[in-house]
Design a protein around this motif. Structure first.
Motif, mmCIF file in Angstrom:
data_model
loop_
_atom_site.group_PDB
_atom_site.id
_atom_site.type_symbol
_atom_site.label_atom_id
_atom_site.label_comp_id
_atom_site.label_asym_id
_atom_site.label_seq_id
_atom_site.Cartn_x
_atom_site.Cartn_y
_atom_site.Cartn_z
ATOM 1 N N LEU A 222 -8.873 -1.423 -6.311
ATOM 2 C CA LEU A 222 -9.454 -0.632 -5.669
ATOM 3 C C LEU A 222 -9.115 -0.009 -4.985
ATOM 4 O O LEU A 222 -10.085 1.786 -5.101
ATOM 5 C CB LEU A 222 -10.102 -1.582 -4.769
ATOM 6 C CG LEU A 222 -11.566 -2.849 -5.621
ATOM 7 C CD1 LEU A 222 -11.973 -3.771 -4.319
ATOM 8 C CD2 LEU A 222 -11.856 -2.884 -6.434
ATOM 9 N N VAL A 223 -7.760 -0.101 -4.156
ATOM 10 C CA VAL A 223 -7.132 1.125 -3.159
ATOM 11 C C VAL A 223 -6.743 2.765 -4.200
ATOM 12 O O VAL A 223 -7.048 3.475 -3.841
ATOM 13 C CB VAL A 223 -5.706 0.831 -2.792
ATOM 14 C CG1 VAL A 223 -5.250 1.968 -1.368
ATOM 15 C CG2 VAL A 223 -7.125 -0.960 -1.500
ATOM 16 N N THR A 224 -6.477 1.764 -5.333
ATOM 17 C CA THR A 224 -6.136 3.434 -6.255
ATOM 18 C C THR A 224 -7.416 4.142 -7.098
ATOM 19 O O THR A 224 -7.030 5.255 -6.309
ATOM 20 C CB THR A 224 -5.399 3.065 -6.973
ATOM 21 O OG1 THR A 224 -4.271 1.998 -6.630
ATOM 22 C CG2 THR A 224 -4.887 4.165 -8.193
ATOM 23 N N ASN A 225 -8.572 2.937 -6.824
ATOM 24 C CA ASN A 225 -9.701 3.638 -7.155
ATOM 25 C C ASN A 225 -10.359 5.039 -6.762
ATOM 26 O O ASN A 225 -9.925 5.505 -6.531
ATOM 27 C CB ASN A 225 -10.622 3.041 -8.392
ATOM 28 C CG ASN A 225 -10.462 2.296 -9.272
ATOM 29 O OD1 ASN A 225 -9.593 2.965 -10.197
ATOM 30 N ND2 ASN A 225 -10.938 1.539 -9.567
ATOM 31 N N ALA A 226 -10.021 4.524 -5.152
ATOM 32 C CA ALA A 226 -10.798 5.327 -3.884
ATOM 33 C C ALA A 226 -10.298 6.390 -4.009
ATOM 34 O O ALA A 226 -10.039 7.235 -3.586
ATOM 35 C CB ALA A 226 -10.428 4.336 -2.295
ATOM 36 N N CYS A 227 -8.169 6.279 -4.280
ATOM 37 C CA CYS A 227 -7.461 7.400 -3.987
ATOM 38 C C CYS A 227 -7.234 7.999 -4.669
ATOM 39 O O CYS A 227 -7.357 9.649 -4.045
ATOM 40 C CB CYS A 227 -6.117 6.735 -3.888
ATOM 41 S SG CYS A 227 -5.174 5.303 -2.633
ATOM 42 N N LEU A 228 -7.967 7.663 -6.310
ATOM 43 C CA LEU A 228 -7.827 8.824 -6.987
ATOM 44 C C LEU A 228 -9.226 9.775 -7.191
ATOM 45 O O LEU A 228 -9.434 10.612 -7.837
ATOM 46 C CB LEU A 228 -7.623 8.304 -8.284
ATOM 47 C CG LEU A 228 -6.075 8.044 -8.467
ATOM 48 C CD1 LEU A 228 -5.723 6.493 -10.448
ATOM 49 C CD2 LEU A 228 -5.368 9.033 -8.428
ATOM 50 N N GLY B 253 -9.998 10.023 0.306
ATOM 51 C CA GLY B 253 -8.836 8.087 -0.304
ATOM 52 C C GLY B 253 -10.348 7.211 0.557
ATOM 53 O O GLY B 253 -11.376 7.184 0.728
ATOM 54 N N PRO B 254 -9.420 5.882 0.501
ATOM 55 C CA PRO B 254 -10.257 5.067 1.222
ATOM 56 C C PRO B 254 -9.606 5.020 2.607
ATOM 57 O O PRO B 254 -9.583 5.632 3.714
ATOM 58 C CB PRO B 254 -8.762 3.868 0.847
ATOM 59 C CG PRO B 254 -7.711 4.101 0.574
ATOM 60 C CD PRO B 254 -7.865 6.052 0.144
ATOM 61 N N ARG B 255 -11.803 4.500 2.812
ATOM 62 C CA ARG B 255 -11.021 4.758 4.404
ATOM 63 C C ARG B 255 -10.685 3.692 4.964
ATOM 64 O O ARG B 255 -10.061 3.642 6.288
ATOM 65 C CB ARG B 255 -12.538 4.620 5.033
ATOM 66 C CG ARG B 255 -13.698 5.727 4.862
ATOM 67 C CD ARG B 255 -14.974 6.266 5.132
ATOM 68 N NE ARG B 255 -15.767 6.917 5.271
ATOM 69 C CZ ARG B 255 -16.943 7.264 5.146
ATOM 70 N NH1 ARG B 255 -17.722 6.056 5.009
ATOM 71 N NH2 ARG B 255 -17.462 8.316 4.955
ATOM 72 N N GLU B 256 -11.094 2.107 4.652
ATOM 73 C CA GLU B 256 -11.207 0.856 4.911
ATOM 74 C C GLU B 256 -10.338 -0.373 4.100
ATOM 75 O O GLU B 256 -11.498 0.072 3.152
ATOM 76 C CB GLU B 256 -11.991 0.601 6.218
ATOM 77 C CG GLU B 256 -11.636 -0.660 6.888
ATOM 78 C CD GLU B 256 -13.021 -1.248 8.194
ATOM 79 O OE1 GLU B 256 -12.176 -1.315 9.373
ATOM 80 O OE2 GLU B 256 -13.739 -1.216 7.664
#
Length: 155
Positions: free
Chosen positions: A70-76, A81-84
């Motif tokens: 999930l974090v990688t998807n938000a980064c890419l 990128g991810p907020r929280e």
């Protein structure tokens, strides 16, 4: 010497939050944060011989993998990128949420080319999580997943 007694059972409905300000190092930071929270919540539990149950260890590792996805998807795929990262544990289920600034929900690709990198993360989440999805949040969205408690499985 004082020895700690048995670990206290986790309180119902605990939430941990990790604000994120940059993509750099976000995946490892979120994995480390999640690992600490799960260990605090006694995932996985140990038996009388101080050995973790194999099924509980597998679920623990699956959660860390899904957090990474999930974090990688938000980064890419999202601006900024991810907020929280939020983890919510109520002793029955774990809910993982990653918020970002994009209003567009993630899409599960019909089938990713097995020989190419990328496109597999949500497929992994879809297979391992009890449920997952997204919801609008503060001009962006929160992508969430849920996992049933592995603590019901006892050695």
């Amino acid at each position: 010497m004082n020895h700690p007694g048995p670990a206290a059972a986790p309180d119902r409905d605990q939430t941990r939050r990790l604000p994120l300000g940059t993509r750099e190092g976000a995946v490892q930071q979120c994995r480390d944060f999640s690992r600490r929270a799960l260990l605090d919540w006694q995932w996985p539990a140990v038996d009388r011989a101080d050995r973790p149950d194999d099924e509980q260890v597998a679920v623990f590792e699956d959660v860390l993998l899904m957090v990474s996805e999930l974090v990688t998807n938000a980064c890419l795929h999202t601006p900024g990128g991810p907020r929280e990262l939020r983890l919510r544990w109520d002793t029955v289920r774990l809910r993982v949420e990653v918020s970002d600034a994009s209003p567009f929900p993630p899409e599960l690709r019909p089938s990713a080319d097995r020989g190419q990198p990328g496109g597999h993360g949500l497929r992994v989440v879809d297979r391992l999580a009890r449920a997952w999805g997204s919801r609008p949040e503060d001009g962006g969205k929160s992508v969430w997943l849920e996992v049933s408690s592995p603590l019901e499985h006892r050695p």
